[in-house]
Design a protein around this motif. Structure first.
Motif, short mmCIF file in Angstrom:
data_model
loop_
_atom_site.label_atom_id
_atom_site.label_comp_id
_atom_site.label_asym_id
_atom_site.label_seq_id
_atom_site.Cartn_x
_atom_site.Cartn_y
_atom_site.Cartn_z
N THR A 394 0.93 -13.73 -13.45
CA THR A 394 1.49 -15.11 -12.65
C THR A 394 1.43 -14.33 -11.31
O THR A 394 0.80 -13.27 -11.18
N PRO A 395 1.44 -15.41 -10.73
CA PRO A 395 1.64 -15.12 -8.98
C PRO A 395 2.17 -13.44 -8.87
O PRO A 395 1.64 -12.98 -8.17
N ALA A 396 3.35 -13.29 -8.64
CA ALA A 396 4.34 -12.40 -8.95
C ALA A 396 3.68 -11.01 -9.06
O ALA A 396 3.32 -10.08 -9.43
N GLY A 397 2.55 -11.18 -10.50
CA GLY A 397 2.26 -9.95 -10.74
C GLY A 397 1.21 -9.78 -9.95
O GLY A 397 0.53 -8.32 -9.43
N LEU A 398 -0.10 -10.62 -9.39
CA LEU A 398 -0.55 -9.68 -8.46
C LEU A 398 -0.39 -9.55 -7.63
O LEU A 398 -0.46 -8.41 -6.84
N LEU A 399 1.47 -9.85 -6.85
CA LEU A 399 2.02 -9.39 -5.65
C LEU A 399 2.41 -7.81 -6.11
O LEU A 399 2.06 -7.16 -4.97
N ASP A 400 2.83 -7.46 -7.40
CA ASP A 400 3.08 -6.65 -8.14
C ASP A 400 1.36 -5.54 -7.60
O ASP A 400 2.21 -4.11 -7.22
N LEU A 401 0.60 -5.90 -7.84
CA LEU A 401 -0.62 -5.72 -8.05
C LEU A 401 -0.94 -5.05 -6.75
O LEU A 401 -1.17 -3.90 -6.31
N ASN A 402 -0.38 -5.76 -5.53
CA ASN A 402 -1.44 -5.75 -4.30
C ASN A 402 -0.33 -4.67 -4.09
O ASN A 402 -1.32 -2.94 -2.98
N ASP A 403 1.05 -4.35 -4.32
CA ASP A 403 1.77 -3.37 -4.02
C ASP A 403 1.45 -2.09 -4.28
O ASP A 403 1.36 -1.05 -3.55
N LYS A 404 0.75 -2.20 -5.48
CA LYS A 404 0.23 -0.51 -5.47
C LYS A 404 -1.06 -0.37 -4.75
O LYS A 404 -0.61 1.11 -4.95
N ILE A 405 -2.13 -1.13 -4.75
CA ILE A 405 -2.43 -0.77 -4.08
C ILE A 405 -3.54 -0.87 -2.61
O ILE A 405 -2.91 0.45 -2.85
N VAL A 406 -1.44 -0.51 -1.90
CA VAL A 406 -1.20 -0.48 -0.47
C VAL A 406 -0.28 0.52 -0.60
O VAL A 406 -1.02 1.72 0.27
N ALA A 407 -0.24 0.99 -1.62
CA ALA A 407 0.93 2.38 -1.87
C ALA A 407 -0.16 3.57 -1.87
O ALA A 407 0.19 4.44 -1.63
N GLY A 408 -1.45 3.32 -2.52
CA GLY A 408 -2.29 4.31 -3.14
C GLY A 408 -3.27 4.29 -1.63
O GLY A 408 -4.31 4.72 -2.25
N MET A 409 -2.96 3.90 -0.72
CA MET A 409 -4.55 3.81 0.41
C MET A 409 -4.11 5.12 1.50
O MET A 409 -2.33 4.59 1.70
N ASN A 410 -4.34 5.96 1.81
CA ASN A 410 -4.66 6.69 2.74
C ASN A 410 -5.52 6.42 3.58
O ASN A 410 -6.91 5.83 3.47
N ILE A 411 -4.36 7.41 4.64
CA ILE A 411 -5.23 6.42 6.01
C ILE A 411 -5.18 8.29 6.96
O ILE A 411 -4.94 8.47 7.48
N THR A 412 -6.55 8.67 7.35
CA THR A 412 -6.81 9.69 8.20
C THR A 412 -7.17 9.14 9.33
O THR A 412 -7.97 8.71 10.04
N VAL A 413 -5.94 9.17 11.00
CA VAL A 413 -6.80 8.62 11.86
C VAL A 413 -7.51 10.79 12.89
O VAL A 413 -7.07 11.71 13.02
N GLY A 414 -8.93 10.20 13.57
CA GLY A 414 -10.01 11.36 14.12
C GLY A 414 -8.99 11.26 15.18
O GLY A 414 -8.42 10.78 16.13
N GLU A 415 -9.65 12.21 16.34
CA GLU A 415 -9.13 11.77 17.61
C GLU A 415 -10.42 11.34 18.43
O GLU A 415 -12.10 11.23 18.12
N LEU A 416 -10.24 10.32 19.49
CA LEU A 416 -11.40 9.83 20.42
C LEU A 416 -11.96 10.62 21.29
O LEU A 416 -10.91 12.46 21.80
N PRO A 417 -13.00 11.07 21.91
CA PRO A 417 -12.97 11.44 22.70
C PRO A 417 -12.82 11.24 23.99
O PRO A 417 -12.63 10.38 24.07
N GLU A 418 -12.53 12.74 24.06
CA GLU A 418 -11.96 12.57 25.92
C GLU A 418 -13.37 12.07 26.57
O GLU A 418 -13.85 12.15 27.01
N GLU A 419 -12.49 10.87 27.78
CA GLU A 419 -13.94 10.84 28.71
C GLU A 419 -13.87 11.56 29.83
O GLU A 419 -12.46 12.10 29.87
N ARG A 420 -14.84 11.18 29.84
CA ARG A 420 -15.11 12.38 31.09
C ARG A 420 -15.18 11.41 32.86
O ARG A 420 -15.21 10.09 32.69
#
Length: 420
Positions: A394-420
């Motif tokens: 069902t379409p609702a099943g796809l929304l549930d699957l999307n929720d699981k994929i988003v929950a399993g996504m991890n983001i690590t943010v690096g630092e921007l280089p300092e402006e000179r």
């Protein structure tokens, strides 16, 4: 732009036609891995420009006339129209193709018979104030030619409009790239400013769905068939789309309203042949056209295969050969294209995106493409962490699957280089 790749096209067309593949010389290097596949399934015509392509095809077809022309790519519509006219084949006229690929010309044509937001053409700094006075705020600024939400921005006042225009000029006037080729194909910088369409999510009973939908239609000698209606999640920053799901969960009466508006738009644009992809906002006053494209959604083939075992490419080929109109799919489940996004505020930052083990093999995942994002430019519509073809009962099943994929996504943010 978008659409099935060469191996997918070859599989769908094998045994159905002998292909004459058309490529520009500057595209061959990027398509090197596809050249053997094209050689196995037919002939290849490579030329430096469209004029030379038309000339070469004229000679190529002297002994073996062409029976049809097919493209599922936005940037090939003009060439396909020229080839069709040269050989007396089914396709939209050059005038209709122009209206399908130029957003300003499209709004002008729609305005005669279809409700449209206020709009204005922006070509230079001097036209900003006049355009703003006519359209008002909030408004959306977008290129007259382009896709994938590139350079599409919400502007709330004149200062934001001026800044967005200045940013757009940097892309138009900077070094050319594949990402900006379509934007720059109109020559001088041209942007469309239009009143922001205000949607409502009241159309849906499913709270996770957004306030807009899309319809993929086929037109055969002027007769319109709506092949697929897709629901969407609310967009991420930069007008990036997060999920496309079919069949739609909207009631039949609501879908009838959407299809009627789509048919009216196609008639206003003079579309007589081929596939179209129409995006519509769901407003309190009814569906309103966001834009109409002269090709199916880039993900339509995979979505329809997942939901109905329906081969969009083969069906399109039969139609352009004049055998019969495209058949309507018979759904056996739900199909989706899921595209979780990296938050827009991280645009320009170094990032690392990972997914929990097992996410790519969740039940219902058919194909999982980790996009390997390490940085992205929101202005160019970038920042998709993954692209996933999926299937569910069902379409609702796809929304549930999307929720699981988003929950399993991890983001690590690096630092921007300092402006000179």
């Amino acid at each position: 732009m978008g659409g099935p790749n060469v191996p997918t096209l070859a599989r769908s067309l094998s045994g159905l036609v002998e292909c004459v593949w058309v490529y520009r010389a500057d595209e061959v290097a990027n398509a090197a891995r596809d050249l053997p596949i094209m050689a196995e399934t037919g002939r290849t015509v490579v030329a430096d420009d469209d004029d030379r392509t038309v000339e070469l095809l004229r000679h190529e077809s002297a002994d073996a006339p062409l029976d049809g022309v097919l493209t599922l790519s936005e940037n090939k519509l003009g060439l396909a129209s020229r080839i069709a006219a040269e050989h007396g084949l089914r396709f939209n006229t050059p005038e209709a193709v122009h209206r399908l690929t130029n957003k300003y010309a499209q709004r002008q044509a729609l305005a005669a018979s279809v409700p449209v937001p206020r709009f204005a053409l922006i070509t230079d700094t001097a036209s900003l104030s006049e355009g703003a006075d006519h359209v008002g705020f909030p408004a959306v600024l977008k290129p007259v030619r382009g896709g994938g939400s590139k350079l599409t921005t919400l502007v709330r006042d004149l200062a934001e409009l001026q800044q967005s225009w200045a940013t757009a000029l940097e892309y138009f006037q900077g070094p050319p790239s594949r990402a900006t080729r379509l934007l720059r194909s109109v020559g001088r910088p041209q942007m469309l400013l239009e009143e922001q369409l205000v949607g409502t999510r009241d159309w849906h009973t499913e709270p996770r769905l957004g306030d807009y939908v899309s319809v993929d239609s086929t037109v055969w000698d002027g007769v319109v068939t709506h092949v697929m209606t897709m629901d969407k999640l609310p967009q991420s920053e930069g007008f990036r789309e997060r999920a496309h799901i079919t069949p739609s969960m909207l009631p039949a009466g609501r879908q009838a309203e959407i299809h009627a508006m789509t048919s009216a738009a196609l008639a206003a644009l003079g579309v007589t042949q081929g596939m179209t992809h129409t995006e519509l906002k769901l407003t309190a006053s009814g569906p309103r056209i966001i834009e109409v494209n002269g090709r199916p959604s880039g993900a339509s083939h995979g979505i329809l295969m997942a939901a109905a075992g329906y081969d969009l490419v083969a069906e399109s080929a039969r139609a352009c050969l004049g055998e019969r109109p495209m058949a309507e799919p018979v759904y056996t489940g739900a199909g989706g294209f899921l595209t979780p996004c990296v938050p827009g505020e991280l645009s320009g930052r170094p990032v690392r995106i990972t997914f929990d083990p097992g996410v790519s093999s969740l039940d219902g995942v058919l194909e999982f493409y980790d996009m390997g994002v390490t940085s992205f430019d929101l202005g160019l519509g970038q920042g998709y962490a993954a692209m996933v073809y999926a299937q569910a009962d069902t379409p609702a099943g796809l929304l549930d699957l999307n929720d699981k994929i988003v929950a399993g996504m991890n983001i690590t943010v690096g630092e921007l280089p300092e402006e000179r």
